[in-house]
Design a protein around this motif. Structure first.
Motif, PDB file in Angstrom:
ATOM      1  N   UNK A 175       0.806  -1.224   0.000  1.00  0.00           N
ATOM      2  CA  UNK A 175       0.000   0.000   0.000  1.00  0.00           C
ATOM      3  C   UNK A 175       0.839   1.274   0.000  1.00  0.00           C
ATOM      4  N   UNK A 176       2.138   1.153   0.212  1.00  0.00           N
ATOM      5  CA  UNK A 176       2.998   2.329   0.163  1.00  0.00           C
ATOM      6  C   UNK A 176       3.394   2.879   1.521  1.00  0.00           C
ATOM      7  N   UNK A 314      -5.672  -0.437  -2.298  1.00  0.00           N
ATOM      8  CA  UNK A 314      -5.991   0.185  -3.579  1.00  0.00           C
ATOM      9  C   UNK A 314      -7.459  -0.003  -3.954  1.00  0.00           C
ATOM     10  N   UNK A 315      -8.070  -1.110  -3.559  1.00  0.00           N
ATOM     11  CA  UNK A 315      -9.472  -1.347  -3.903  1.00  0.00           C
ATOM     12  C   UNK A 315     -10.408  -0.346  -3.219  1.00  0.00           C
ATOM     13  N   UNK A 353     -11.812  -2.468 -12.108  1.00  0.00           N
ATOM     14  CA  UNK A 353     -12.646  -3.520 -11.533  1.00  0.00           C
ATOM     15  C   UNK A 353     -11.858  -4.497 -10.666  1.00  0.00           C
ATOM     16  N   UNK A 354     -10.593  -4.704 -11.004  1.00  0.00           N
ATOM     17  CA  UNK A 354      -9.768  -5.700 -10.313  1.00  0.00           C
ATOM     18  C   UNK A 354      -9.572  -5.301  -8.846  1.00  0.00           C
ATOM     19  N   UNK A 355      -9.481  -6.288  -7.952  1.00  0.00           N
ATOM     20  CA  UNK A 355      -9.415  -6.003  -6.519  1.00  0.00           C
ATOM     21  C   UNK A 355      -8.005  -5.742  -5.987  1.00  0.00           C
ATOM     22  N   UNK A 356      -6.967  -5.979  -6.750  1.00  0.00           N
ATOM     23  CA  UNK A 356      -5.584  -5.633  -6.409  1.00  0.00           C
ATOM     24  C   UNK A 356      -5.157  -6.131  -5.034  1.00  0.00           C
ATOM     25  N   UNK A 363       0.027  -3.012  -8.989  1.00  0.00           N
ATOM     26  CA  UNK A 363      -0.289  -2.172 -10.148  1.00  0.00           C
ATOM     27  C   UNK A 363       0.986  -1.715 -10.843  1.00  0.00           C
ATOM     28  N   UNK A 364       1.973  -1.315 -10.074  1.00  0.00           N
ATOM     29  CA  UNK A 364       3.243  -0.886 -10.651  1.00  0.00           C
ATOM     30  C   UNK A 364       3.891  -2.016 -11.450  1.00  0.00           C
TER      31      UNK A 364
END
Length: 465
Positions: A175-176, A314-315, A353-356, A363-364
């Motif tokens: 999540x960073x 991210x979701x 739409x993707x739940x990541x 994503x990166x």
């Protein structure tokens, strides 16, 4: 309060302009705003300008707009034009005007434009505040978020950065949290001093104490010289303890003492060493549960949890996915020497739409892979992992978001449907606007507005058959 002004050419189209003014005043009244008079020049924030008033004295469109902004520096300029003058109105938008309207002007279109102006003003005000009041230039791109949950995170950072208070960052992997820790340090009064990061989970248990507190020569087999620990290296700066929940009980005791007394002892040493460090800890585990299970000292948890900040997955901040993706594309264009310009709309729908489960880091990685595989200048579905798409290449649907209010959930569904419908139709029509509009049963202008709203570009669909 919103202030607007209408500028027209003398004595022409008076009936249409009069009707427009009535509509504007009605909308302004409905939204509890007010119009302004010419005396309020510097406070006017919306200008409705007849296109022919911009063409006087053979000025360029850029010069004509600049002249207006000299009198109305804060104004968003909306150009009014006839159907025959659409090209000129588009040129005005390219030169910096906010948008344009064509006669006859419908109330719905007018309301949509004014809502866009309001949203733009809010976002710009937030960015101006961030730029002028707190964030340094290197951080502006990261803190430019459309997510309320992330704005709450950044608000907490602003509150705590200037203190020496211990911060505990919680959130799922990817999540960073590391980036947030660096932001806190970069905006603290310790920013010119060291930022030392320690990934506690990556260090063997037998070496954690040595890494954190250092050791003396001969303290254990292999200790051939004195080594300074991370706390000493971070003196007068910040130490970031990532995955803090993984450290052993013995290390927890020493960490508690460091936080309480600001004193450390090297392994094998006898002297107390004073350290002045700001501690930021992070974990992806449930620290309360670890305390219940006896795996983490409750008194240490209380010491670390002075100022907790939860980083949303991210979701929960899907509205930031397009902006994050664009940022990663720019990043990898530089690293990979590619010239990717964007993402195919179908792919962007899939990303939304993707739940990541791997969050921003996933994503990166997905964008990096796509940039490597893509042979064109738009990231196509074939460049993305197959588990993001089903076998037909359609967007994988997700469950209804019952966590949202009905109005918000409905709007998200409508927006996604509109975008997917238009993307599919544009692809079938090879990006031809007229044909697409006819099949959709709407005017070309309505189609153009919907495309702008959903970030669709005609060029992305040309020659795809």
């Amino acid at each position: 309060m919103r202030k607007m002004l209408v500028i027209t050419r003398d004595g022409r189209r008076s009936e249409e302009i009069g009707g427009l003014i009535d509509q504007i005043e009605e909308i302004l009244t409905e939204t509890s705003t007010e119009s302004s008079s010419p005396e309020d020049d510097r406070e006017v924030d919306t200008l409705f300008v007849d296109v022919e008033s911009l063409q006087k004295k053979n000025k360029s469109m850029t010069k004509a707009l600049d002249d207006l902004w000299k009198h109305y520096p804060s104004a968003s300029i909306v150009v009014m034009a006839s159907e025959e003058q659409t090209k000129v109105a588009v040129d005005a938008v390219k030169a910096g005007a906010f948008d344009y309207l064509t006669h006859p002007i419908e109330k719905e279109e007018l309301g949509l434009v004014m809502e866009k102006v309001r949203e733009s003003d809010v976002l710009q005000s937030e960015l101006d505040y961030l730029r002028g009041q707190f964030w340094n230039d290197d951080s502006l791109e990261y803190v430019d978020t459309r997510s309320k949950s992330m704005r709450d995170v950044f608000a907490k950072i602003r509150q705590v950065a200037g203190t020496r208070t211990t911060v505990l960052l919680t959130g799922e992997t990817g999540t960073g949290k590391s980036l947030i820790a660096k932001l806190i340090h970069a905006h603290s009064n310790r920013k010119d001093m060291p930022f030392i990061s320690v990934h506690c989970g990556a260090i063997p248990d037998t070496l954690v104490e040595s890494e954190l507190f250092g050791h003396e020569k001969g303290a254990f087999t292999g200790a051939i010289r004195r080594k300074l620990g991370k706390f000493e290296l971070a003196h007068e700066g910040t130490i970031f303890l990532d995955e803090i929940g993984t450290v052993s009980q013995s290390v927890q005791v020493k960490l508690l003492n460091v936080i309480q007394e600001r004193i450390i002892q090297r392994v094998g040493g006898e002297n107390d060493l004073s350290v002045d460090v700001r501690i930021i800890a992070a974990t992806n585990e449930d620290m309360g549960q670890l305390c219940e299970e006896g795996k983490f000292r409750r008194d240490l948890f209380y010491r670390l949890n002075v100022f907790p900040i939860r980083i949303p997955p991210l979701r929960e901040r899907r509205e930031d996915i397009p902006r994050l993706s664009e940022g990663f594309i720019r990043q990898f264009n530089g690293l990979l020497n590619t010239e990717i310009k964007g993402i195919h709309p179908q792919v962007l729908d899939t990303l939304l739409e993707y739940d990541w489960p791997g969050n921003v880091r996933e994503l990166e990685n997905v964008i990096e892979r796509a940039c490597i595989l893509e042979t064109g200048d738009i990231l196509q579905p074939d460049s993305f992992p197959p588990d993001l798409l089903d076998t037909q290449g359609e967007v994988v649907t997700s469950p209804v978001k019952t966590s949202l209010p009905l109005k918000e959930a409905r709007q998200i569904t409508v927006d996604r449907f509109e975008k997917q419908y238009l993307s599919s139709l544009l692809e079938q029509c090879n990006g031809v606007i007229k044909t697409t509009a006819e099949k959709a049963g709407i005017t070309t202008r309505q189609l153009s507005k919907l495309m702008n709203r959903h970030g669709l570009k005609r060029t992305d669909f040309k020659n795809r058959k």
